[in-house]
Motif scaffolding. Structure first.
Motif, PDB file in Angstrom:
ATOM      1  N   ILE A   7     -32.082 -74.944 -72.909  1.00 46.03           N
ATOM      2  CA  ILE A   7     -33.253 -75.186 -72.335  1.00 46.03           C
ATOM      3  C   ILE A   7     -34.549 -75.038 -73.068  1.00 46.03           C
ATOM      4  CG2 ILE A   7     -34.841 -73.809 -70.580  1.00 46.03           C
ATOM      5  CD1 ILE A   7     -32.585 -72.997 -69.257  1.00 46.03           C
ATOM      6  N   ASN A   8     -35.259 -75.884 -73.036  1.00 50.01           N
ATOM      7  CA  ASN A   8     -36.664 -76.125 -73.878  1.00 50.01           C
ATOM      8  C   ASN A   8     -37.294 -74.961 -73.213  1.00 50.01           C
ATOM      9  OD1 ASN A   8     -39.107 -76.418 -74.955  1.00 50.01           O
ATOM     10  ND2 ASN A   8     -38.838 -78.684 -74.967  1.00 50.01           N
ATOM     11  N   GLU A   9     -37.672 -73.585 -73.844  1.00 48.48           N
ATOM     12  CA  GLU A   9     -38.260 -72.530 -73.268  1.00 48.48           C
ATOM     13  C   GLU A   9     -39.937 -73.024 -73.122  1.00 48.48           C
ATOM     14  OE1 GLU A   9     -37.272 -69.015 -75.363  1.00 48.48           O
ATOM     15  OE2 GLU A   9     -35.199 -69.273 -74.572  1.00 48.48           O
ATOM     16  N   LYS A  10     -40.447 -73.493 -74.210  1.00 45.52           N
ATOM     17  CA  LYS A  10     -41.936 -73.731 -74.257  1.00 45.52           C
ATOM     18  C   LYS A  10     -42.256 -74.624 -73.054  1.00 45.52           C
ATOM     19  CE  LYS A  10     -43.345 -72.292 -78.704  1.00 45.52           C
ATOM     20  NZ  LYS A  10     -43.962 -72.884 -79.852  1.00 45.52           N
ATOM     21  N   ALA A  11     -41.453 -75.667 -73.097  1.00 49.79           N
ATOM     22  CA  ALA A  11     -41.782 -76.718 -71.958  1.00 49.79           C
ATOM     23  C   ALA A  11     -41.538 -76.318 -70.645  1.00 49.79           C
ATOM     24  CB  ALA A  11     -40.923 -77.933 -72.141  1.00 49.79           C
ATOM     25  N   SER A  12     -40.500 -75.514 -70.353  1.00 48.41           N
ATOM     26  CA  SER A  12     -40.367 -74.722 -69.018  1.00 48.41           C
ATOM     27  C   SER A  12     -41.248 -73.708 -68.498  1.00 48.41           C
ATOM     28  CB  SER A  12     -38.919 -74.309 -69.073  1.00 48.41           C
ATOM     29  OG  SER A  12     -37.745 -75.239 -69.481  1.00 48.41           O
ATOM     30  N   ILE A  13     -41.800 -72.998 -69.442  1.00 45.90           N
ATOM     31  CA  ILE A  13     -42.724 -71.952 -69.326  1.00 45.90           C
ATOM     32  C   ILE A  13     -43.872 -72.526 -68.836  1.00 45.90           C
ATOM     33  CG2 ILE A  13     -44.421 -70.305 -70.275  1.00 45.90           C
ATOM     34  CD1 ILE A  13     -41.835 -69.174 -71.785  1.00 45.90           C
ATOM     35  N   LYS A  14     -44.180 -73.942 -69.710  1.00 42.02           N
ATOM     36  CA  LYS A  14     -45.589 -74.625 -69.461  1.00 42.02           C
ATOM     37  C   LYS A  14     -45.559 -75.150 -67.797  1.00 42.02           C
ATOM     38  CE  LYS A  14     -48.176 -78.442 -71.106  1.00 42.02           C
ATOM     39  NZ  LYS A  14     -48.477 -79.619 -71.903  1.00 42.02           N
ATOM     40  N   ARG A  15     -44.125 -75.589 -67.460  1.00 48.28           N
ATOM     41  CA  ARG A  15     -44.135 -76.521 -66.207  1.00 48.28           C
ATOM     42  C   ARG A  15     -44.249 -75.421 -65.203  1.00 48.28           C
ATOM     43  NH1 ARG A  15     -39.012 -80.325 -64.809  1.00 48.28           N
ATOM     44  NH2 ARG A  15     -39.862 -81.209 -63.102  1.00 48.28           N
ATOM     45  N   ALA A  16     -43.528 -74.185 -65.382  1.00 41.88           N
ATOM     46  CA  ALA A  16     -43.963 -73.166 -64.352  1.00 41.88           C
ATOM     47  C   ALA A  16     -45.266 -72.773 -64.025  1.00 41.88           C
ATOM     48  CB  ALA A  16     -42.814 -72.053 -64.686  1.00 41.88           C
ATOM     49  N   ARG A  17     -46.073 -72.433 -65.187  1.00 44.25           N
ATOM     50  CA  ARG A  17     -47.380 -72.129 -65.210  1.00 44.25           C
ATOM     51  C   ARG A  17     -48.105 -73.153 -64.580  1.00 44.25           C
ATOM     52  NH1 ARG A  17     -47.878 -71.141 -70.200  1.00 44.25           N
ATOM     53  NH2 ARG A  17     -47.533 -68.915 -70.121  1.00 44.25           N
ATOM     54  N   GLU A  18     -47.950 -74.561 -64.828  1.00 44.22           N
ATOM     55  CA  GLU A  18     -48.587 -75.660 -64.070  1.00 44.22           C
ATOM     56  C   GLU A  18     -48.366 -75.596 -62.749  1.00 44.22           C
ATOM     57  OE1 GLU A  18     -47.557 -79.266 -66.293  1.00 44.22           O
ATOM     58  OE2 GLU A  18     -48.817 -78.811 -67.892  1.00 44.22           O
ATOM     59  N   PHE A  19     -47.019 -75.418 -62.306  1.00 44.05           N
ATOM     60  CA  PHE A  19     -46.857 -75.267 -60.676  1.00 44.05           C
ATOM     61  C   PHE A  19     -47.332 -74.058 -60.140  1.00 44.05           C
ATOM     62  CE2 PHE A  19     -44.347 -73.138 -57.429  1.00 44.05           C
ATOM     63  CZ  PHE A  19     -44.282 -74.089 -56.425  1.00 44.05           C
ATOM     64  N   PHE A  20     -47.690 -72.948 -60.771  1.00 48.52           N
ATOM     65  CA  PHE A  20     -48.449 -71.998 -60.091  1.00 48.52           C
ATOM     66  C   PHE A  20     -50.047 -72.241 -60.150  1.00 48.52           C
ATOM     67  CE2 PHE A  20     -44.576 -69.168 -60.637  1.00 48.52           C
ATOM     68  CZ  PHE A  20     -44.577 -68.950 -59.479  1.00 48.52           C
ATOM     69  N   ARG A  21     -50.410 -72.862 -61.231  1.00 53.66           N
ATOM     70  CA  ARG A  21     -51.834 -72.940 -61.202  1.00 53.66           C
ATOM     71  C   ARG A  21     -52.107 -74.240 -60.197  1.00 53.66           C
ATOM     72  NH1 ARG A  21     -53.107 -72.215 -67.772  1.00 53.66           N
ATOM     73  NH2 ARG A  21     -53.156 -69.930 -67.474  1.00 53.66           N
ATOM     74  N   ASP A  22     -51.491 -75.325 -60.291  1.00 55.07           N
ATOM     75  CA  ASP A  22     -51.872 -76.630 -59.663  1.00 55.07           C
ATOM     76  C   ASP A  22     -51.167 -76.738 -58.437  1.00 55.07           C
ATOM     77  OD1 ASP A  22     -53.284 -76.997 -62.132  1.00 55.07           O
ATOM     78  OD2 ASP A  22     -51.655 -78.081 -63.108  1.00 55.07           O
ATOM     79  N   GLU A  23     -49.801 -76.864 -58.544  1.00 57.41           N
ATOM     80  CA  GLU A  23     -49.292 -77.110 -56.993  1.00 57.41           C
ATOM     81  C   GLU A  23     -49.137 -76.244 -56.215  1.00 57.41           C
ATOM     82  OE1 GLU A  23     -45.425 -79.140 -58.017  1.00 57.41           O
ATOM     83  OE2 GLU A  23     -46.205 -79.583 -60.129  1.00 57.41           O
ATOM     84  N   PRO A  25     -51.211 -73.822 -55.108  1.00 63.38           N
ATOM     85  CA  PRO A  25     -52.523 -73.900 -54.278  1.00 63.38           C
ATOM     86  C   PRO A  25     -52.593 -74.803 -53.316  1.00 63.38           C
ATOM     87  CG  PRO A  25     -53.129 -73.156 -56.674  1.00 63.38           C
ATOM     88  CD  PRO A  25     -51.556 -73.474 -56.470  1.00 63.38           C
ATOM     89  N   LYS A  26     -52.393 -76.044 -53.920  1.00 58.86           N
ATOM     90  CA  LYS A  26     -52.229 -77.295 -53.073  1.00 58.86           C
ATOM     91  C   LYS A  26     -51.189 -77.170 -51.885  1.00 58.86           C
ATOM     92  CE  LYS A  26     -53.302 -80.530 -56.645  1.00 58.86           C
ATOM     93  NZ  LYS A  26     -53.005 -81.321 -57.728  1.00 58.86           N
TER      94      LYS A  26
END
Length: 132
Positions: A7-23, A25-26
Motif C-alpha cells: 500500500i502506498n501509505e502517503k497516497a492512501s492517506i491523501k485520498r482519505a483526507r480528500e474524501f473527508f474534505r471534499d466528497e 460534505p457533498k
C-alpha cells in the motif's frame, strides 16, 4: 502463493483526507437536499418538461448518498478511537488544537494518530492506493 501489492501509505492517506474534505460534505448536502422541492403546481401537471424525472433523480441520488454516509459512520464506529478522531476532526469540524486539548495529546502525536486513522479508513473503505 497470493501476491498482495504494498500500500502506498502517503497516497492512501491523501485520498482519505480528500474524501473527508471534499466528497463527504457533498454527500451530506445531497442527502439533505432530497427533501427540498420546488413550489407545488396545483394543476397536477408538471410546469416544465422533465420536472418529474429530475425530482425522482434527486430522490435516488439522495438515498444513495445516505447509504454511503451510513457506511462511513459504520466503519468509523468499528475503528474505535481512530474513528472517533476522524469523527471529531472531519464531521464535527474540530481543529487540530481543539483535538489535542480534548484528547490530551501533543500536536505531533495527534498528527501521527490522524494519519494512522486516515490510512486505516482508506483500507476499510476501499480508498487505498497500491504500489505497482
Amino acid at each position: 502463493m497470493l501476491y498482495m501489492p504494498a500500500i502506498n501509505e502517503k497516497a492512501s492517506i491523501k485520498r482519505a483526507r480528500e474524501f473527508f474534505r471534499d466528497e463527504l460534505p457533498k454527500l451530506q448536502q445531497l442527502s439533505a437536499s432530497r427533501f427540498s422541492y420546488p413550489g407545488v403546481n396545483l394543476s397536477g401537471m408538471p410546469s416544465k418538461k422533465g420536472y418529474n424525472d429530475y425530482s425522482e433523480y434527486k430522490q435516488v441520488e439522495g438515498v444513495d448518498a445516505v447509504g454511503i454516509i451510513e457506511d462511513v459512520e459504520e466503519i468509523l464506529d468499528i475503528m474505535g478511537e481512530a474513528g472517533n478522531i476522524l469523527k471529531m476532526k472531519y464531521i464535527k469540524g474540530l481543529g487540530l488544537y481543539a483535538l489535542c486539548e480534548r484528547l490530551g495529546y501533543s500536536r505531533s502525536y495527534m498528527c501521527e494518530l490522524t494519519n494512522k486513522a486516515l490510512l486505516e479508513f482508506a483500507i476499510r473503505f476501499n480508498l487505498a492506493i497500491y504500489e505497482e
